[in-house]
Design a protein around this motif. Structure first.
Motif, PDB file in Angstrom:
ATOM      1  N   VAL A 246       0.821  -1.214   0.000  1.00  0.00           N
ATOM      2  CA  VAL A 246       0.000   0.000   0.000  1.00  0.00           C
ATOM      3  C   VAL A 246       0.852   1.259   0.000  1.00  0.00           C
ATOM      4  O   VAL A 246       0.361   2.358  -0.278  1.00  0.00           O
ATOM      5  N   GLY A 247       2.150   1.111   0.313  1.00  0.00           N
ATOM      6  CA  GLY A 247       3.031   2.265   0.455  1.00  0.00           C
ATOM      7  C   GLY A 247       3.032   3.227  -0.725  1.00  0.00           C
ATOM      8  O   GLY A 247       2.920   4.445  -0.535  1.00  0.00           O
ATOM      9  N   PRO A 248       3.156   2.737  -1.971  1.00  0.00           N
ATOM     10  CA  PRO A 248       3.177   3.662  -3.106  1.00  0.00           C
ATOM     11  C   PRO A 248       1.906   4.506  -3.203  1.00  0.00           C
ATOM     12  O   PRO A 248       1.975   5.697  -3.529  1.00  0.00           O
ATOM     13  N   ALA A 249       0.764   3.909  -2.906  1.00  0.00           N
ATOM     14  CA  ALA A 249      -0.491   4.662  -2.977  1.00  0.00           C
ATOM     15  C   ALA A 249      -0.569   5.711  -1.874  1.00  0.00           C
ATOM     16  O   ALA A 249      -0.995   6.855  -2.108  1.00  0.00           O
ATOM     17  N   VAL A 250      -0.147   5.313  -0.663  1.00  0.00           N
ATOM     18  CA  VAL A 250      -0.190   6.261   0.453  1.00  0.00           C
ATOM     19  C   VAL A 250       0.794   7.400   0.217  1.00  0.00           C
ATOM     20  O   VAL A 250       0.462   8.579   0.388  1.00  0.00           O
ATOM     21  N   GLU A 251       2.010   7.061  -0.211  1.00  0.00           N
ATOM     22  CA  GLU A 251       3.016   8.099  -0.456  1.00  0.00           C
ATOM     23  C   GLU A 251       2.593   9.041  -1.571  1.00  0.00           C
ATOM     24  O   GLU A 251       2.816  10.257  -1.488  1.00  0.00           O
TER      25      GLU A 251
ATOM     26  N   LYS B   3      -0.320   9.971  -2.249  1.00  0.00           N
ATOM     27  CA  LYS B   3      -1.387  10.851  -1.784  1.00  0.00           C
ATOM     28  C   LYS B   3      -0.917  11.840  -0.718  1.00  0.00           C
ATOM     29  O   LYS B   3      -1.286  13.020  -0.756  1.00  0.00           O
ATOM     30  N   VAL B   4      -0.102  11.398   0.224  1.00  0.00           N
ATOM     31  CA  VAL B   4       0.236  12.271   1.357  1.00  0.00           C
ATOM     32  C   VAL B   4       1.666  12.784   1.333  1.00  0.00           C
ATOM     33  O   VAL B   4       2.021  13.657   2.122  1.00  0.00           O
ATOM     34  N   GLY B   5       2.517  12.220   0.451  1.00  0.00           N
ATOM     35  CA  GLY B   5       3.910  12.631   0.389  1.00  0.00           C
ATOM     36  C   GLY B   5       4.814  11.730   1.213  1.00  0.00           C
ATOM     37  O   GLY B   5       4.364  10.992   2.093  1.00  0.00           O
ATOM     38  N   LYS B   6       6.102  11.778   0.925  1.00  0.00           N
ATOM     39  CA  LYS B   6       7.059  10.878   1.564  1.00  0.00           C
ATOM     40  C   LYS B   6       7.199  11.127   3.064  1.00  0.00           C
ATOM     41  O   LYS B   6       7.310  10.188   3.849  1.00  0.00           O
ATOM     42  N   ALA B   7       7.198  12.389   3.485  1.00  0.00           N
ATOM     43  CA  ALA B   7       7.383  12.681   4.908  1.00  0.00           C
ATOM     44  C   ALA B   7       6.245  12.117   5.742  1.00  0.00           C
ATOM     45  O   ALA B   7       6.474  11.477   6.782  1.00  0.00           O
TER      46      ALA B   7
END
Length: 259
Positions: free
Chosen positions: A148-153, A155-159
């Motif tokens: 899920v990491g790529p989708a979350v990142e 949307k919300v950014g790496k930080a």
């Protein structure tokens, strides 16, 4: 005890150009493999249905939106290939949302954990209540939110993604998720949420389908490699879930819930 791995359902209802997909599972709308497959297939079906102009993704009930991966199924995985197959369920849902040629509106009425955060991040536009806190709990059970990491990142950014991943036992409020862009707006009640979702869906159902299709392509142009990327991530997660750390952590969590 109920066989949670085989429970749960997904349904699609089409009315006035709006395709509403609802998933449910008795364990806080968690997602065993069978529900994940049905969910991915139903999203694809709605995307191909000429009567559907816009899609709403929601879960049943008025409490948890989605508890993420089914712990019952995770703890039953015995080999890396089975592990990869399970995590590919999440990859397939995310890619189905990405590839659907229609906008998908997320309706998040309550807490989202792990894969549930992935769903909220993979829809095109997400609305929620003030009760829709988020948590990426994967690291706490020894896995990490690789799929899920790529989708979350995205949307919300790496930080913010890094913060969610490292602080795996803490909830972040719906207001936090809204401030990071995961939610477009939050509401005081489910009734207000449903009214806003319906109003937006009705507006989009009357919009130009070709324009929306092309806009969606541009919005997701940065994710063209996800078929390969998410499969690689699923394979890695499938190996990690076999670790003694993960088995023990899940067992401890399930024991605590029973008390």
């Amino acid at each position: 005890m109920s066989d949670y791995i085989n429970e749960g359902s997904v349904k699609l209802e089409v009315a006035n150009g709006i395709g509403t997909i609802e998933f449910q599972h008795p364990a806080s709308n968690s997602l065993p493999g069978k529900v994940l497959k049905k969910l991915a297939d139903t999203i694809t079906e709605a995307g191909e249905n000429s009567e559907v102009k816009v899609i709403i993704l929601k879960s049943a009930g008025d409490r948890a939106f989605c508890a993420g991966a089914s712990f019952d199924e995770l703890i039953s995985i015995k080999d890396a290939e089975s592990g990869k197959t399970f995590f590919m369920g999440f990859a397939n849902v995310i890619n189905a949302l990405r590839k659907a040629p229609k906008f998908v509106i997320g309706r998040v009425q309550g807490k989202a954990v792990g894969g549930g955060v992935g769903l909220a991040s993979s829809v095109d536009y997400c609305l929620a209540t003030k009760f829709a806190s988020v948590k990426l709990s994967e690291l706490a059970i020894g896995i990490g939110p690789f799929v899920v990491g790529p989708a979350v990142e995205r949307k919300v950014g790496k930080a913010a993604m890094t913060s969610l991943t490292i602080d795996a036992t803490s909830w972040q409020t719906a207001g936090w998720a809204e401030s990071k862009g995961m939610y477009a707006n939050t509401f005081e009640t489910v009734e207000e949420l449903d009214a806003a979702v319906q109003k937006l869906a009705e507006t989009l159902a009357k919009s130009n389908p070709e324009a929306m299709k092309e806009l969606k392509k541009t919005f997701w142009a940065d994710a063209d490699n996800w078929d390969v990327l998410l499969e690689e991530r699923a394979a890695y997660s499938g190996k990690l879930v076999l670790s003694d750390f993960t088995k023990n952590a899940i067992g401890a969590f399930k024991a605590a819930v029973k008390k």
